[in-house]
Design a protein around this motif. Structure first.
Motif, short mmCIF file in Angstrom:
data_model
loop_
_atom_site.label_atom_id
_atom_site.label_comp_id
_atom_site.label_asym_id
_atom_site.label_seq_id
_atom_site.Cartn_x
_atom_site.Cartn_y
_atom_site.Cartn_z
N TYR A 61 -7.38 -6.81 10.40
CA TYR A 61 -7.53 -5.38 10.09
C TYR A 61 -8.26 -4.64 11.21
N ARG A 62 -7.73 -3.48 11.54
CA ARG A 62 -8.39 -2.55 12.45
C ARG A 62 -8.36 -1.16 11.80
N PRO A 63 -9.44 -0.40 11.83
CA PRO A 63 -9.45 0.94 11.21
C PRO A 63 -8.34 1.82 11.76
N ASN A 64 -7.65 2.50 10.88
CA ASN A 64 -6.52 3.34 11.27
C ASN A 64 -6.67 4.71 10.60
N THR A 65 -6.75 5.75 11.41
CA THR A 65 -6.94 7.10 10.87
C THR A 65 -5.76 7.52 10.00
N GLY A 66 -4.54 7.16 10.41
CA GLY A 66 -3.35 7.56 9.65
C GLY A 66 -3.36 7.04 8.21
N ILE A 67 -3.80 5.78 8.03
CA ILE A 67 -3.86 5.21 6.67
C ILE A 67 -4.88 5.97 5.83
N TYR A 68 -6.02 6.26 6.41
CA TYR A 68 -7.04 7.02 5.68
C TYR A 68 -6.52 8.39 5.26
N ILE A 69 -5.81 9.06 6.16
CA ILE A 69 -5.30 10.40 5.85
C ILE A 69 -4.30 10.34 4.70
N LYS A 70 -3.41 9.34 4.72
CA LYS A 70 -2.44 9.20 3.63
C LYS A 70 -3.14 8.98 2.29
N LEU A 71 -4.18 8.16 2.30
CA LEU A 71 -4.91 7.90 1.05
C LEU A 71 -5.64 9.15 0.57
N ILE A 72 -6.23 9.90 1.48
CA ILE A 72 -6.95 11.12 1.09
C ILE A 72 -5.99 12.16 0.53
N VAL A 73 -4.82 12.30 1.14
CA VAL A 73 -3.81 13.23 0.62
C VAL A 73 -3.36 12.80 -0.78
N MET A 74 -3.15 11.49 -0.96
CA MET A 74 -2.76 10.98 -2.27
C MET A 74 -3.82 11.29 -3.32
N LEU A 75 -5.10 11.06 -2.99
CA LEU A 75 -6.18 11.33 -3.93
C LEU A 75 -6.26 12.82 -4.25
N GLY A 76 -5.95 13.66 -3.27
CA GLY A 76 -5.92 15.09 -3.54
C GLY A 76 -4.84 15.45 -4.54
N LYS A 77 -3.65 14.85 -4.39
CA LYS A 77 -2.57 15.11 -5.34
C LYS A 77 -2.91 14.60 -6.74
N CYS A 78 -3.73 13.56 -6.80
CA CYS A 78 -4.12 12.98 -8.09
C CYS A 78 -5.39 13.60 -8.65
N ARG A 79 -5.84 14.69 -8.05
CA ARG A 79 -7.04 15.41 -8.51
C ARG A 79 -8.28 14.50 -8.51
N LEU A 102 0.83 -1.20 0.00
CA LEU A 102 0.00 0.00 0.00
C LEU A 102 0.86 1.25 0.00
N HIS A 103 1.90 1.27 0.84
CA HIS A 103 2.78 2.43 0.92
C HIS A 103 3.49 2.67 -0.42
N GLU A 104 3.90 1.61 -1.07
CA GLU A 104 4.58 1.74 -2.36
C GLU A 104 3.69 2.43 -3.38
N ARG A 105 2.42 2.08 -3.43
CA ARG A 105 1.50 2.65 -4.40
C ARG A 105 1.11 4.08 -4.03
N VAL A 106 0.99 4.35 -2.74
CA VAL A 106 0.67 5.72 -2.31
C VAL A 106 1.82 6.65 -2.66
N ALA A 107 3.05 6.21 -2.41
CA ALA A 107 4.22 7.05 -2.71
C ALA A 107 4.35 7.31 -4.20
N ALA A 108 3.97 6.34 -5.03
CA ALA A 108 4.05 6.50 -6.48
C ALA A 108 2.81 7.17 -7.07
N LEU A 109 1.85 7.55 -6.22
CA LEU A 109 0.59 8.20 -6.65
C LEU A 109 -0.19 7.32 -7.63
N ARG A 110 -0.11 6.00 -7.43
CA ARG A 110 -0.91 5.07 -8.24
C ARG A 110 -2.23 4.84 -7.48
N TRP A 111 -3.12 5.81 -7.62
CA TRP A 111 -4.28 5.84 -6.74
C TRP A 111 -5.25 4.68 -6.98
N GLU A 112 -5.41 4.27 -8.23
CA GLU A 112 -6.34 3.16 -8.50
C GLU A 112 -5.84 1.87 -7.86
#
Length: 514
Positions: free
Chosen positions: A152-170, A127-137
């Motif tokens: 799996y347990r819900p983690n706010t930090g993971i959600y925030i990283k994904l939301i920031v990535m989606l913002g960078k990918c418009r 997941l981190h590899e794809r977020v860093a490369a902005l491969r949002w899909e």
């Protein structure tokens, strides 16, 4: 280094680092053996001493053998761990592909592979590899796979990283959907999570939604906006020249007792400088200097120098440079790139050479931007020898030329009336993996048109198709101008009929690469 030098000078013979264990043991063994008096060959203590030495030698050999076995075991465990991790990642990739096929066929998800028991570290690394490369899909697919795991347990930090990535990918809508999913899973919302969504809206130009979210943050307990929230919104407003909204945001910050930080000030200085609002830029800089908690840095200096250098105020730029250095702010490579670009535009070639020598003397590595600036400047000055030397130096330094580099070469050769040199550039392109764009081909069309090489100019659209580029309105207008200038009205008419079939280039200005 100084401490090491003084140590080696004051105490000669003392090693800077302790020797290996085996070396120390061997040395101690030699000292003990040599310290004994030479016995008679027939005396019994001799055999005893030799027996002791043999026992020590065998013990050292056993310890070395055990050490080698432990190291081999550790290497094997590390290698096995990497192989297992790679296999798990392969499972994830296989799952992505099969999910796409299953979704298309409309069948329910089922299969022999149990993908709910993957190792946590493997899934998170993927997941981190794809977020860093902005491969949002792909990142969202891996995230869905993550949510299916039994651990799996819900983690706010993971959600925030994904939301920031989606913002960078418009992708603001998907970011909002993920924000709602975070709420549904019971994650605690805070200022950081709201700021991530606000950033996604701002990056896509949805300022109305961003301001609405800002008001929502103000009315939500524990989610009050901070300086980072305001800085992101201020930057987005500056990019669309909404200076009135910037002032209202600054007033709102003051009313809530939020002080701007260095990032906020640098954003304002950079934007006002680019917009040539020098009075506002100066007032912000004075305010920043008066704030003891926000000291100027290299970014502040670079923004100020760029603002004055772009309009040709070289003396003002140099005075600012001296003042920043007096304040203890050290330049970086971007600083020297700005100086080189400013001197090049002002045709101050001696000062350019001085900056180049300074960078070499104090070991500032030249970047592709550095080379592009210098190649373009010397090309415009007609100094083809220096330009070609820099191009060769660039390649010898293993810095891959870009389309900007090639455009500078083509323009310089066109102004010098050397079409054969342009052919050399094209041969270089054929033997390289430089990704060409429409701008390069438009530059090529203009060069051939200036030189009167109309046959070569006619073949450029075909070259564009082979490279996966399409002619735009600039391509055809340049060709029409060249044909009309040479009295070839029929050819100009043919090209003019193609104008309705092309789209106009975007008026959006790219950010400078330095």
């Amino acid at each position: 280094m100084a401490a090491a030098a003084s140590l080696s000078t004051t105490t000669p013979g003392v090693p800077l680092f302790p020797p290996p264990i085996s070396a120390r043991r061997t040395a101690s063994t030699r000292v003990q053996v040599s310290s004994r008096p030479d016995p008679e060959p027939s005396s019994s203590p001799s055999s005893t001493a030799l027996t002791v030495v043999d026992e020590r030698t065998r013990r050292i050999a056993r310890e070395l053998e055990e050490l080698k076995k432990r190291e081999a075991k550790e290497r094997k465990e590390l290698r096995d761990g990497k192989i297992a991790s790679q296999k798990a990642v392969s499972v994830i990739l296989w799952r992505e592909a099969t999910k796409a096929v299953i979704d298309k066929s409309g069948r329910k998800k089922k299969g022999p592979i149990n993908s709910k028991k993957l190792l946590p570290r493997t899934v998170l690394e993927a997941l981190h590899e794809r977020v860093a490369a902005l491969r949002w899909e792909s990142a969202l697919k891996v995230f869905e796979l993550l949510r299916e795991q039994i651990w799996y347990r819900p983690n706010t930090g993971i959600y925030i990283k994904l939301i920031v990535m989606l913002g960078k990918c418009r992708q603001p809508e998907k970011a909002h959907k993920l924000f709602l999913a975070m709420v549904d899973e019971g994650c605690v919302l805070d200022c950081e999570s709201y700021t991530a969504l606000l950033s996604a809206y701002s990056r896509s130009g949805l300022l109305d939604k961003a301001f609405t979210l800002l008001d929502e943050m103000k009315n939500t307990s524990g989610c009050q906006p901070d300086v980072q929230t305001y800085s992101i919104l201020i930057k987005s407003c500056l990019q669309v020249f909404a200076f009135d909204k910037v002032q209202s945001l600054l007033s709102d910050m003051a009313n809530h007792g939020i002080k701007p930080n260095t990032v906020t000030y640098n954003t304002l200085i950079d934007a006002y400088g680019k917009a040539r609002k020098f009075s506002e830029m100066e007032s912000i800089l004075v305010e920043m200097l008066a704030d003891r908690d926000c000291q100027p840095d290299a970014w502040t200096m670079n923004s100020t120098l760029r603002a004055f250098g772009n309009i040709g105020q070289i003396e003002t730029m140099e005075k600012c440079y001296e003042k920043f250095q007096t304040a203890g702010i050290q330049p970086n490579v971007q600083t020297f790139n700005i100086l080189l670009d400013s001197y090049g535009k002002a045709e101050e070639y001696k000062k350019m050479s001085a900056v180049m020598e300074y960078m070499q003397r104090y070991h500032y590595s030249w970047t592709i931007v550095t080379f592009n600036i210098m190649i373009d400047a010397f090309g415009k000055a007609g100094d083809l020898k220096q330009m070609e030397y820099l191009f060769r130096l660039m390649r010898s330094e293993r810095i891959k030329p870009s389309c900007v580099t090639l455009c500078s070469l083509v323009r310089a050769y066109a102004h010098a009336g050397k079409p054969e040199k342009i052919g050399g550039v094209l041969r270089f392109v054929e033997n390289s993996d430089v990704l060409l764009d429409t701008v390069f081909f438009n530059c090529l069309v203009d060069a051939y048109g200036r030189l009167g090489c109309l046959a070569e100019m006619k073949g450029v659209p075909e070259m564009m198709e082979q490279s996966g580029c399409k002619p735009d309105i600039i391509t055809y207008r340049t060709m029409i101008k060249a044909y009309s200038f040479n009295g070839m009205d029929s050819h100009a008419k043919e090209i003019r009929e193609l104008l309705p079939t092309v789209t106009r280039p975007s008026l959006k200005r790219d950010k400078p690469d330095f």
